[in-house]
Design a protein around this motif. Structure first.
Motif, PDB file in Angstrom:
ATOM      1  N   SER A  63      -2.114  17.188   5.023  1.00  0.00           N
ATOM      2  CA  SER A  63      -3.104  16.462   4.220  1.00  0.00           C
ATOM      3  C   SER A  63      -4.497  16.540   4.847  1.00  0.00           C
ATOM      4  CB  SER A  63      -2.685  14.996   4.086  1.00  0.00           C
ATOM      5  OG  SER A  63      -3.685  14.296   3.384  1.00  0.00           O
ATOM      6  N   SER A  64      -5.499  16.741   4.003  1.00  0.00           N
ATOM      7  CA  SER A  64      -6.869  16.770   4.515  1.00  0.00           C
ATOM      8  C   SER A  64      -7.463  15.360   4.530  1.00  0.00           C
ATOM      9  CB  SER A  64      -7.723  17.682   3.637  1.00  0.00           C
ATOM     10  OG  SER A  64      -7.645  17.232   2.301  1.00  0.00           O
ATOM     11  N   ARG A  65      -6.714  14.396   3.996  1.00  0.00           N
ATOM     12  CA  ARG A  65      -7.199  13.010   3.938  1.00  0.00           C
ATOM     13  C   ARG A  65      -7.208  12.413   5.342  1.00  0.00           C
ATOM     14  NH1 ARG A  65      -3.301  10.753   0.682  1.00  0.00           N
ATOM     15  NH2 ARG A  65      -3.726  12.480  -0.701  1.00  0.00           N
ATOM     16  N   LYS A  66      -8.218  11.580   5.615  1.00  0.00           N
ATOM     17  CA  LYS A  66      -8.319  11.006   6.956  1.00  0.00           C
ATOM     18  C   LYS A  66      -7.600   9.662   7.048  1.00  0.00           C
ATOM     19  CE  LYS A  66     -12.416  13.369   8.613  1.00  0.00           C
ATOM     20  NZ  LYS A  66     -12.381  14.399   7.580  1.00  0.00           N
ATOM     21  N   TYR A  67      -7.007   9.229   5.989  1.00  0.00           N
ATOM     22  CA  TYR A  67      -6.278   7.949   5.994  1.00  0.00           C
ATOM     23  C   TYR A  67      -5.082   8.075   5.074  1.00  0.00           C
ATOM     24  CZ  TYR A  67      -8.811   7.432   1.614  1.00  0.00           C
ATOM     25  OH  TYR A  67      -9.326   7.645   0.362  1.00  0.00           O
ATOM     26  N   ASN A  68      -4.135   7.162   5.304  1.00  0.00           N
ATOM     27  CA  ASN A  68      -2.930   7.152   4.483  1.00  0.00           C
ATOM     28  C   ASN A  68      -3.024   5.982   3.503  1.00  0.00           C
ATOM     29  OD1 ASN A  68      -0.407   7.001   3.397  1.00  0.00           O
ATOM     30  ND2 ASN A  68       0.669   6.666   5.324  1.00  0.00           N
ATOM     31  N   GLN A  69      -3.129   6.271   2.239  1.00  0.00           N
ATOM     32  CA  GLN A  69      -3.320   5.201   1.246  1.00  0.00           C
ATOM     33  C   GLN A  69      -2.126   4.249   1.190  1.00  0.00           C
ATOM     34  OE1 GLN A  69      -2.876   8.373   0.485  1.00  0.00           O
ATOM     35  NE2 GLN A  69      -1.126   8.439  -0.907  1.00  0.00           N
ATOM     36  N   ALA A  70      -0.911   4.761   1.448  1.00  0.00           N
ATOM     37  CA  ALA A  70       0.275   3.892   1.451  1.00  0.00           C
ATOM     38  C   ALA A  70       0.199   2.910   2.629  1.00  0.00           C
ATOM     39  CB  ALA A  70       1.545   4.727   1.535  1.00  0.00           C
ATOM     40  N   TYR A  71      -0.310   3.389   3.759  1.00  0.00           N
ATOM     41  CA  TYR A  71      -0.483   2.526   4.941  1.00  0.00           C
ATOM     42  C   TYR A  71      -1.517   1.431   4.644  1.00  0.00           C
ATOM     43  CZ  TYR A  71      -1.508   1.178   9.773  1.00  0.00           C
ATOM     44  OH  TYR A  71      -1.709   0.459  10.935  1.00  0.00           O
ATOM     45  N   GLU A  72      -2.607   1.807   3.999  1.00  0.00           N
ATOM     46  CA  GLU A  72      -3.656   0.834   3.664  1.00  0.00           C
ATOM     47  C   GLU A  72      -3.124  -0.229   2.692  1.00  0.00           C
ATOM     48  OE1 GLU A  72      -6.725   0.749   5.066  1.00  0.00           O
ATOM     49  OE2 GLU A  72      -6.052   2.415   6.303  1.00  0.00           O
ATOM     50  N   LEU A  73      -2.333   0.192   1.703  1.00  0.00           N
ATOM     51  CA  LEU A  73      -1.720  -0.767   0.775  1.00  0.00           C
ATOM     52  C   LEU A  73      -0.789  -1.706   1.545  1.00  0.00           C
ATOM     53  CD1 LEU A  73      -0.783   1.554  -2.259  1.00  0.00           C
ATOM     54  CD2 LEU A  73      -2.586  -0.182  -2.233  1.00  0.00           C
ATOM     55  N   ALA A  74      -0.032  -1.118   2.485  1.00  0.00           N
ATOM     56  CA  ALA A  74       0.903  -1.917   3.296  1.00  0.00           C
ATOM     57  C   ALA A  74       0.144  -2.964   4.114  1.00  0.00           C
ATOM     58  CB  ALA A  74       1.713  -1.005   4.212  1.00  0.00           C
ATOM     59  N   LEU A  75      -1.044  -2.604   4.635  1.00  0.00           N
ATOM     60  CA  LEU A  75      -1.853  -3.570   5.391  1.00  0.00           C
ATOM     61  C   LEU A  75      -2.263  -4.746   4.500  1.00  0.00           C
ATOM     62  CD1 LEU A  75      -4.251  -1.292   7.500  1.00  0.00           C
ATOM     63  CD2 LEU A  75      -2.264  -2.571   8.310  1.00  0.00           C
ATOM     64  N   GLY A  76      -2.583  -4.443   3.242  1.00  0.00           N
ATOM     65  CA  GLY A  76      -2.934  -5.510   2.294  1.00  0.00           C
ATOM     66  C   GLY A  76      -1.750  -6.434   2.032  1.00  0.00           C
ATOM     67  N   LEU A  77      -0.572  -5.852   1.850  1.00  0.00           N
ATOM     68  CA  LEU A  77       0.641  -6.667   1.661  1.00  0.00           C
ATOM     69  C   LEU A  77       0.880  -7.531   2.902  1.00  0.00           C
ATOM     70  CD1 LEU A  77       3.056  -3.989   0.128  1.00  0.00           C
ATOM     71  CD2 LEU A  77       2.203  -6.009  -1.052  1.00  0.00           C
ATOM     72  N   SER A  78       0.666  -6.932   4.062  1.00  0.00           N
ATOM     73  CA  SER A  78       0.870  -7.633   5.335  1.00  0.00           C
ATOM     74  C   SER A  78      -0.080  -8.833   5.473  1.00  0.00           C
ATOM     75  CB  SER A  78       0.657  -6.649   6.483  1.00  0.00           C
ATOM     76  OG  SER A  78       0.718  -7.303   7.712  1.00  0.00           O
ATOM     77  N   ASP A  79      -1.312  -8.674   4.999  1.00  0.00           N
ATOM     78  CA  ASP A  79      -2.283  -9.777   5.056  1.00  0.00           C
ATOM     79  C   ASP A  79      -1.756 -11.009   4.323  1.00  0.00           C
ATOM     80  OD1 ASP A  79      -4.120  -8.218   6.405  1.00  0.00           O
ATOM     81  OD2 ASP A  79      -5.211  -7.625   4.594  1.00  0.00           O
ATOM     82  N   ILE A  80      -1.044 -10.773   3.217  1.00  0.00           N
ATOM     83  CA  ILE A  80      -0.560 -11.889   2.391  1.00  0.00           C
ATOM     84  C   ILE A  80       0.818 -12.361   2.834  1.00  0.00           C
ATOM     85  CG2 ILE A  80       0.013 -12.601   0.012  1.00  0.00           C
ATOM     86  CD1 ILE A  80      -3.006 -12.033   0.515  1.00  0.00           C
ATOM     87  N   TRP A  81       1.687 -11.434   3.142  1.00  0.00           N
ATOM     88  CA  TRP A  81       3.081 -11.788   3.472  1.00  0.00           C
ATOM     89  C   TRP A  81       3.277 -12.131   4.956  1.00  0.00           C
ATOM     90  CZ3 TRP A  81       5.787  -7.096   0.629  1.00  0.00           C
ATOM     91  CH2 TRP A  81       5.725  -7.313  -0.755  1.00  0.00           C
ATOM     92  N   HIS A  82       2.305 -11.744   5.795  1.00  0.00           N
ATOM     93  CA  HIS A  82       2.438 -11.951   7.249  1.00  0.00           C
ATOM     94  C   HIS A  82       3.695 -11.286   7.792  1.00  0.00           C
ATOM     95  CE1 HIS A  82      -0.996 -14.505   6.854  1.00  0.00           C
ATOM     96  NE2 HIS A  82      -0.374 -15.225   5.934  1.00  0.00           N
ATOM     97  N   ILE A  83       3.923 -10.067   7.312  1.00  0.00           N
ATOM     98  CA  ILE A  83       4.987  -9.214   7.856  1.00  0.00           C
ATOM     99  C   ILE A  83       4.278  -7.979   8.422  1.00  0.00           C
ATOM    100  CG2 ILE A  83       7.052  -7.839   7.323  1.00  0.00           C
ATOM    101  CD1 ILE A  83       7.458  -9.665   4.845  1.00  0.00           C
ATOM    102  N   GLU A  84       4.617  -7.611   9.648  1.00  0.00           N
ATOM    103  CA  GLU A  84       3.907  -6.493  10.295  1.00  0.00           C
ATOM    104  C   GLU A  84       4.193  -5.139   9.643  1.00  0.00           C
ATOM    105  OE1 GLU A  84       3.493  -5.945  14.594  1.00  0.00           O
ATOM    106  OE2 GLU A  84       4.359  -7.947  14.772  1.00  0.00           O
ATOM    107  N   VAL A  85       3.227  -4.245   9.768  1.00  0.00           N
ATOM    108  CA  VAL A  85       3.389  -2.873   9.280  1.00  0.00           C
ATOM    109  C   VAL A  85       3.793  -1.991  10.465  1.00  0.00           C
ATOM    110  CG1 VAL A  85       2.234  -0.908   8.177  1.00  0.00           C
ATOM    111  CG2 VAL A  85       1.604  -3.257   7.543  1.00  0.00           C
ATOM    112  N   MET A  86       4.792  -1.141  10.253  1.00  0.00           N
ATOM    113  CA  MET A  86       5.180  -0.171  11.284  1.00  0.00           C
ATOM    114  C   MET A  86       5.132   1.212  10.655  1.00  0.00           C
ATOM    115  SD  MET A  86       8.677   0.572  13.252  1.00  0.00           S
ATOM    116  CE  MET A  86       9.215  -0.915  14.035  1.00  0.00           C
TER     117      MET A  86
END
Ligand code: ZN
Length: 221
Positions: A119-142
């Motif tokens: 991938s030429s993308r510098k970020y992973n959109q699924a990871y970024e979405l997971a961080l948003g879920l983590s902000d609300i659910w308070h479950i860590e992202v791995m």
């Protein structure tokens, strides 16, 4: 006659709008959906992209929950964060997903589908979405999963070709034995990617409770 409270509230609203316009002049940001200045993406605009209820699929032994069908509006937003570099809108979208979806209980980690090797993308959109879920659910992202090989032009593959994704498409680079996990991706096309990831996690001793995606393509998984 206006009370002092009304006048104060009105002044505050005007002041907030003035600050937003000022911010836009200094550093132009517009909501990609409605064009409102000063917003990376509005909360209401994100909600307007969601379906009225959670869309549920059973893909073999994996439950997949999505908040929208892959229709025109959400497709534009997904293309914007995948191919136009709008990383900043992913995490806010993940947060609204976290408010919309019930928090899964007894889960240790949220696991995003990893970025493709080439991938030429510098970020992973699924990871970024997971961080948003983590902000609300308070479950860590791995981030323990990796693709094992280059998948040629994945976006161009049709549903039948995607279903052929090999069983060893992923490897796990960390100890996840005995952990309870949920998976996250931006779009579910055939469900095969999530199924393969779920399988490799289970083979590594983890329990995969379910998977979440922002959008799903209608049709059989
Ligand atoms: Zn907006």
């Amino acid at each position: 006659m206006n009370s002092i409270t009304d006048v104060t509230n009105s002044f505050r609203r005007h002041a907030e709008n003035f600050i937003k316009v000022l911010l836009h002049l200094i550093w132009p940001i517009n909501c990609p959906v409605c064009g409102r200045p000063g917003e990376v993406i509005c909360h209401e605009c994100i909600e307007s992209l969601f379906w009225d209820e959670i869309i549920t699929h059973e893909a073999e032994n994996l439950q997949i929950y999505s908040v929208s069908f892959y229709h025109t509006d959400i497709k534009d937003v997904i293309l914007a964060f995948k191919y136009a570099g709008l990383k900043s809108i992913c995490r806010p979208i993940g947060r609204v997903m976290g408010e919309f979806l019930p928090r899964p209980e007894g889960v240790d980690y949220i696991i995003p589908v990893p970025l493709h090797i080439d991938s030429s993308r510098k970020y992973n959109q699924a990871y970024e979405l997971a961080l948003g879920l983590s902000d609300i659910w308070h479950i860590e992202v791995m981030n323990p999963a990796r693709w094992t090989k280059v998948i040629p032009n994945h976006a161009g593959l049709n549903a039948i070709e995607r279903k052929k994704l090999s069983k060893d498409a992923f490897r796990i680079s960390r100890d996840i034995n005995n952990l309870s996990l949920v998976l996250v991706d931006d779009v579910c096309t055939t469900g095969t990617t999530l199924l393969r990831l779920a399988q490799v996690c289970r083979d590594s001793g983890a329990r995969v409770k379910c998977a979440y995606t922002l959008a799903t393509v209608s049709g059989d998984l």
